[in-house]
Design an enzyme around this catalytic site. Structure first.
Site, short mmCIF file in Angstrom:
data_model
loop_
_atom_site.label_atom_id
_atom_site.label_comp_id
_atom_site.label_asym_id
_atom_site.label_seq_id
_atom_site.Cartn_x
_atom_site.Cartn_y
_atom_site.Cartn_z
N ASP A 153 0.68 -1.14 0.02
CA ASP A 153 0.11 0.10 0.10
C ASP A 153 0.78 1.21 0.18
OD1 ASP A 153 -2.59 1.44 2.18
OD2 ASP A 153 -2.32 1.25 0.16
N ASP A 173 -9.36 -1.04 3.95
CA ASP A 173 -8.74 -1.00 5.03
C ASP A 173 -9.79 -1.50 6.36
OD1 ASP A 173 -8.46 2.54 4.08
OD2 ASP A 173 -6.97 0.84 4.20
#
Lengths: 256, 433
Positions: free
Chosen positions: B198, B354
């Site tokens: 990420d 997330d």
């Protein structure tokens, strides 16, 4: 012992803090964030302490002085952390006041400041209850219970729940008293808080043979603390009453 | 109470947007923890798990040495990250070629598969555990309806916001639960690997997520993705404080976008605050593309083919001049107004990836003990707060995974190795402070 008993223990430890949370804290998001950050801070202090003491564990349970040392060091560390918390809070207060001026709102009232202190204390208290009581409660949801050598009259879970309840109250209100003391420069209040914390920790340790005496001692200490808080602060009458009633019920239940 | 007579101080509304994003994350984590503690009976059976993309390189067995497990987990994670990168690049390509319809259909299809198949399987586990009497037909009808409403909620922006939010949280929870069924070492190394991916994908110039976001910004389009949008904050001039949704018109904010630029830096702590009716706070768009769950999924085979998570880049929309062009569109399609954090409402958006990875971390911690759960929860929420503050400070696209995952893993290790022994020892001897 069963799921019901496990939930009961959890509620004993966290009941008043839950009512405080719902009544006072949940209405203002900033206070929720304060609770979370003070819980985190307490957890970090606990991890640091455990890191320091890890090498010396397991302690022999026959001598008392390693435990005394443990308590003194831990309480000292946490009180130092409270001073740090106060310094951070001062800076935060300045930022908030500047922001309030910028958006044309009134500055922080006294009740706002006390609510922030209450939220900070509640965070500490909840952290204590969670890590010293709730996280050990997992076996309580099963079919049996557990007794400790130190106090064989009551199940361990009940003891830890009641002590956690006491400490929640102590942490919550001592933060309010401490902040008030630091703000006004009132040294009596400033020293009262660490002393109470230390005494509470010691009392728990020392009265290992007399469980009930221990608990009633602790609760009378709490009552004194609470009355001082009521004198100094302007908590809403409902929350004050709720917490006080809880305390009294438990005092009487435990001291028979 | 006396406070009703006083004017409302800033404490009443400060931090509301942050709390509105922390609440669904907490709910998702709580549900995953509950599912894990109800359904995980014995760890030994789950390690003989189904073949998935994440265990393709190495299947962990209980008898391997730690080093072998670690190397195997590393291989697994590398394969997984490689697959995710490849799929994300395909996504960027498709978006570049303006195949938006295809992407939207694919999104709906994957949401349906997650809700129907994964949700159905978990429902079956629960029925088995609690001996719940239900017949096939009823179950299928209910499941089908549940899944279809979920797909509609994800697709249609006019749906009641609570329903959409609830379904997104449920989708996140289901996917997270399935991830927790992976072997232990693989899960932890995978989490760290995804956090690093990420970081790279959002911050590096060649990162696929960064390309995607820049494409979307330059075209003022919405990336079709599963994104959780928090309810927008009610502002003071509306007079009501109970969260009445008021969709703000773009033009009202246009004037202050420039002015508010200076304010944010000095109010780094106050990110996301909508203290004044001009919304001088930061418009946080935790936008993220997300969730491309392709399940080639028959229940028996249970092959999770790919699970491309585009995890959240946080974008600060204030700095983007393109927004000014929005007001001309006015009442044009919701798809434009609700683009990447173009919160015409100024609400925070957080990608479902997330939610999923936070919940996986906490769920995996729950498989060890509840103390680690509490510690990891606090770490993740702290990481989320830090990320939001960094966003207000740096004012560019930021990934939301790395800080939280790293803090979570750190706290898990510290708790498991140090704290637990300490606390148990102290409690057994009734030493409490």
């Amino acid at each position: 012992m069963t799921v019901a008993a496990g939930i009961g223990y959890a509620l004993i430890a966290l009941g008043p803090s839950l009512s405080l949370f719902v009544a006072v804290i949940s209405k203002k998001p900033f206070l929720i964030l304060t609770v979370l950050s003070s819980t985190l801070l307490w957890l970090i202090s606990l991890i640091v302490l455990s890191g320091i003491w890890r090498a010396f564990l397991p302690l022999k349970s026959t001598t008392w002085w390693p435990f005394a040392l443990l308590i003194i060091s831990s309480v000292g560390f946490q009180e130092g952390l409270r001073v740090l918390f106060w310094k951070v809070y001062k800076r935060l207060e300045d930022t908030l006041d500047a922001f309030a001026d910028r958006v044309g709102k009134p500055r922080l009232f006294l009740t706002d400041k006390m609510q922030i202190a209450l939220a900070g204390g509640l965070g500490h208290g909840v952290a204590h209850a969670v890590f010293f009581c709730l996280s050990l409660l997992t076996p309580a949801f099963g079919p049996a219970t557990f007794y400790v050598d130190r106090c064989p009259q009551m199940p361990f879970f009940l003891i830890s729940a009641i002590i956690a309840l006491a400490f929640v109250t102590i942490h919550t209100f001592s933060m309010v008293i401490a902040f008030n003391g630091y703000a006004e420069g009132n040294t009596t209040d400033q020293y009262f808080v660490p002393v109470v914390h230390l005494v509470a920790g010691m009392v728990v340790k020392s009265a290992f043979a007399r469980c009930f005496c221990l608990l009633s001692q602790k609760f009378s200490l709490l009552r004194i603390l609470f009355l001082i808080v009521l004198k100094n602060c302007q908590l809403s009458p409902e929350t004050a009453l709720v917490v006080f009633v809880w305390l009294n019920v438990l005092c009487h239940a435990c001291s028979f | 109470m006396a406070q009703n007579q006083r004017p409302a101080s800033i404490l009443d509304t400060l931090g509301e947007e942050i709390v509105r994003i922390i609440t669904p994350v907490s709910i998702c984590m709580l549900m995953v923890v509950i599912l894990v503690s109800i359904l995980s009976l014995d760890d030994s059976s789950s390690s003989s798990a189904m073949p998935t993309i994440a265990t393709i390189a190495y299947s962990e067995t209980g008898s391997d040495s730690s080093w072998d497990k670690f190397m195997g987990a590393l291989l697994n994670s590398l394969v997984f990250v490689a697959v995710v990168t490849a799929v994300t690049f395909i996504l960027v390509l498709l978006f570049y070629l303006r195949c938006t319809n295809f992407l939207k259909i694919y999104l709906g299809f994957s949401a349906f598969v997650v809700l129907a198949f994964m949700g159905g399987e978990i429902a079956l586990f629960l029925f088995e555990k609690f001996s719940f009497p239900i017949d096939c037909v009823t179950f299928l009808v209910i499941l089908y309806n549940f899944a279809v409403v979920g797909v509609l909620a994800v697709f249609i922006s006019k749906m009641a916001i609570l329903v959409t939010q609830a379904y997104l949280v449920v989708i996140g929870m289901l996917v997270a639960y399935w991830f927790t069924l992976l072997p232990e070492w693989t899960t932890w190394v995978l989490l760290v690997a995804m956090a690093l991916y990420d970081l790279a994908a959002v911050l590096l110039p060649v990162g696929p997520l960064r390309l995607l976001v820049e494409l979307a910004i330059s075209r003022d389009e919405d990336i079709p993705a599963l994104v959780y949008e928090a309810r927008p904050v009610a502002h003071h001039d509306s007079g009501s404080r109970d969260g009445v949704v008021r969709r703000r018109v773009w033009s009202e904010r246009r004037n202050v976008l420039h002015d508010s630029g200076g304010d944010v830096n000095s109010n780094a702590i106050l990110s996301g605050n909508a203290g004044s009716n001009l919304n001088s706070g930061v418009v946080l768009s935790v936008a993220s593309g997300h969730n491309d769950t392709r399940l080639a999924g028959a229940e028996e085979g249970r092959v999770v083919e790919a699970n491309a998570e585009l995890s959240a880049p946080l974008i600060d929309r204030r700095m983007n001049d393109n927004m000014h062009r929005q007001e001309e569109d006015g009442t044009s399609e919701n798809l434009l107004l609700e683009g990447i954090g173009l919160g015409s409402t100024g609400a925070i958006k957080l990608g479902l990836g997330d939610f999923i990875f936070y919940s996986v971390l906490v769920g995996r911690a729950a498989m060890y003990d509840f103390m680690t759960v509490y510690a990891c929860y606090l770490a993740i929420v702290a990481g989320l707060g830090v990320t939001l503050m960094l966003l207000a400070f740096y004012q560019k696209a930021l990934p939301a995974l790395p800080v939280s995952i790293m803090l979570g893993v750190l706290f898990y290790l510290l708790t498991r190795l140090l704290l637990e022994v300490f606390v148990v020892q102290c409690s057994m001897n009734l030493v409490m402070f």
